[in-house]
Design an enzyme around this catalytic site. Structure first.
Site, PDB file in Angstrom:
ATOM      1  N   GLU A  93     -15.792   7.350   6.856  1.00  0.00           N
ATOM      2  CA  GLU A  93     -15.108   6.715   8.202  1.00  0.00           C
ATOM      3  C   GLU A  93     -14.829   7.458   8.958  1.00  0.00           C
ATOM      4  O   GLU A  93     -15.170   8.667   9.063  1.00  0.00           O
ATOM      5  CB  GLU A  93     -13.543   6.239   7.260  1.00  0.00           C
TER       6      GLU A  93
ATOM      7  N   LYS B   3      -2.501   7.123   0.981  1.00  0.00           N
ATOM      8  CA  LYS B   3      -2.173   7.655   2.558  1.00  0.00           C
ATOM      9  C   LYS B   3      -1.070   8.422   2.580  1.00  0.00           C
ATOM     10  O   LYS B   3       0.136   8.201   2.820  1.00  0.00           O
ATOM     11  CB  LYS B   3      -1.762   6.022   3.363  1.00  0.00           C
TER      12      LYS B   3
ATOM     13  N   ARG C 259       0.702  -1.290   0.221  1.00  0.00           N
ATOM     14  CA  ARG C 259      -0.159  -0.032  -0.157  1.00  0.00           C
ATOM     15  C   ARG C 259       0.713   1.315   0.215  1.00  0.00           C
ATOM     16  O   ARG C 259       0.549   2.275  -0.250  1.00  0.00           O
ATOM     17  CB  ARG C 259      -0.989  -0.130   1.274  1.00  0.00           C
TER      18      ARG C 259
END
Length: 289
Positions: free
Chosen positions: A183, A150, A50
């Site tokens: 979220e 991210k 990721r």
């Protein structure tokens, strides 16, 4: 504590980067939070994958190949003699000038690895459950900053956290631009209704969480029906159970949302079973060091 910076270790007080680093000036970089349990790094390959996907998306070249990065994480844990740890892996675009242009970052990317302990929530919340609240700050549009990246720019999440803290809560629900549940500020969210598990799809403003995926994997193994589709706050309010997932938080029960009691007002049966199974998984799965 010894901190890894570009292949060398420094004491905490000596661990420094340039004030011209684009990670500091503009949040121009990517990161991962990783956990180790009993000298096993949980889902290390998935976290590294990721990280590299995020870096590729923002056209940031990481000067190590994936296996070398995994080895650097392991070496940092060994250097700090930690059996159980939280690892923060950071890659910035490196030193540039005061302008935005990334081409001015002539050197290599800056790689930082910090291994330490972390306790995101007090222990009592894992036993009694957490009360959370929806805040006005909405999640970034995927077209503006895709949630699957991210990045070091976490101001969107921090503003939502500030709103929650100002209202006396430890965590906040963030909605997307259409009003659907995205979220929380640092965690994915799940609900249980009639024994079935529901969570927002990753395309609706939520990060594809590693712990989220582990919970989905456990649920399917335990024959718990799983549904990934858009959720409204109403569906949260009338759920039988609710919990949050994240690398630092692991799995934490939620017993109240926006003043509404969830289920019986205590951690539910499905949540407790998933917590037990997740902790069992962390004891047997991972990269040894």
């Amino acid at each position: 504590m010894k901190i890894y910076i570009n292949g060398k270790y420094f004491a905490k007080e000596d661990a420094k980067v340039s004030v011209f680093d684009h990670g500091l000036l503009y949040g121009d970089g990517v990161f991962e939070g990783i956990r180790s349990y009993n000298r096993r790094v949980f889902k290390l390959e998935e976290h590294i994958e990721r990280l590299y996907e995020s870096a590729h998306s923002i056209m940031l070249k990481i000067p190590l190949v994936k296996k070398e990065m995994e080895q650097a994480v392991i070496a940092t844990l060994k250097e700090n003699k930690l059996d159980d740890a939280y690892i923060r892996l950071i890659v910035t675009r490196g030193e540039g000038d005061l302008g935005l242009d990334p081409r001015k970052c002539a050197g290599k990317a800056t790689i930082i690895i910090i291994a330490d302990k972390i306790s995101l929530y007090p222990e009592k919340f894992y036993k009694e459950g957490l009360a959370i609240i929806t805040v006005p700050t909405v999640r970034n549009l995927p077209e503006a900053l895709n949630p699957q990246i991210k990045s070091l720019n976490y101001l969107n999440n921090i503003l939502a956290k500030i709103e929650a803290v100002n209202l006396g809560y430890d965590e906040a629900i963030m909605l997307d631009s259409l009003g659907y549940v995205a979220e929380c500020t640092g965690d994915n969210i799940f609900i249980v209704k009639r024994g079935k598990l529901f969570t927002p799809p990753q395309c609706m403003g939520s990060l594809r969480g590693i712990t989220r995926d582990a919970v989905l994997e456990i649920s399917r193994r335990e024959h718990i029906a799983v549904h990934e589709h858009v959720l409204t706050r109403h569906e949260l309010y009338i759920s039988d159970e609710c919990f949050l997932t994240g690398t630092a938080a692991e799995i934490i029960p939620v017993i109240k949302i926006d003043g509404r009691q969830i289920g019986e007002g205590k951690p539910g049966k499905v949540t407790l079973e998933l917590m037990k199974n997740f902790h069992a998984l962390t004891r047997i799965e991972g990269t040894k060091y």
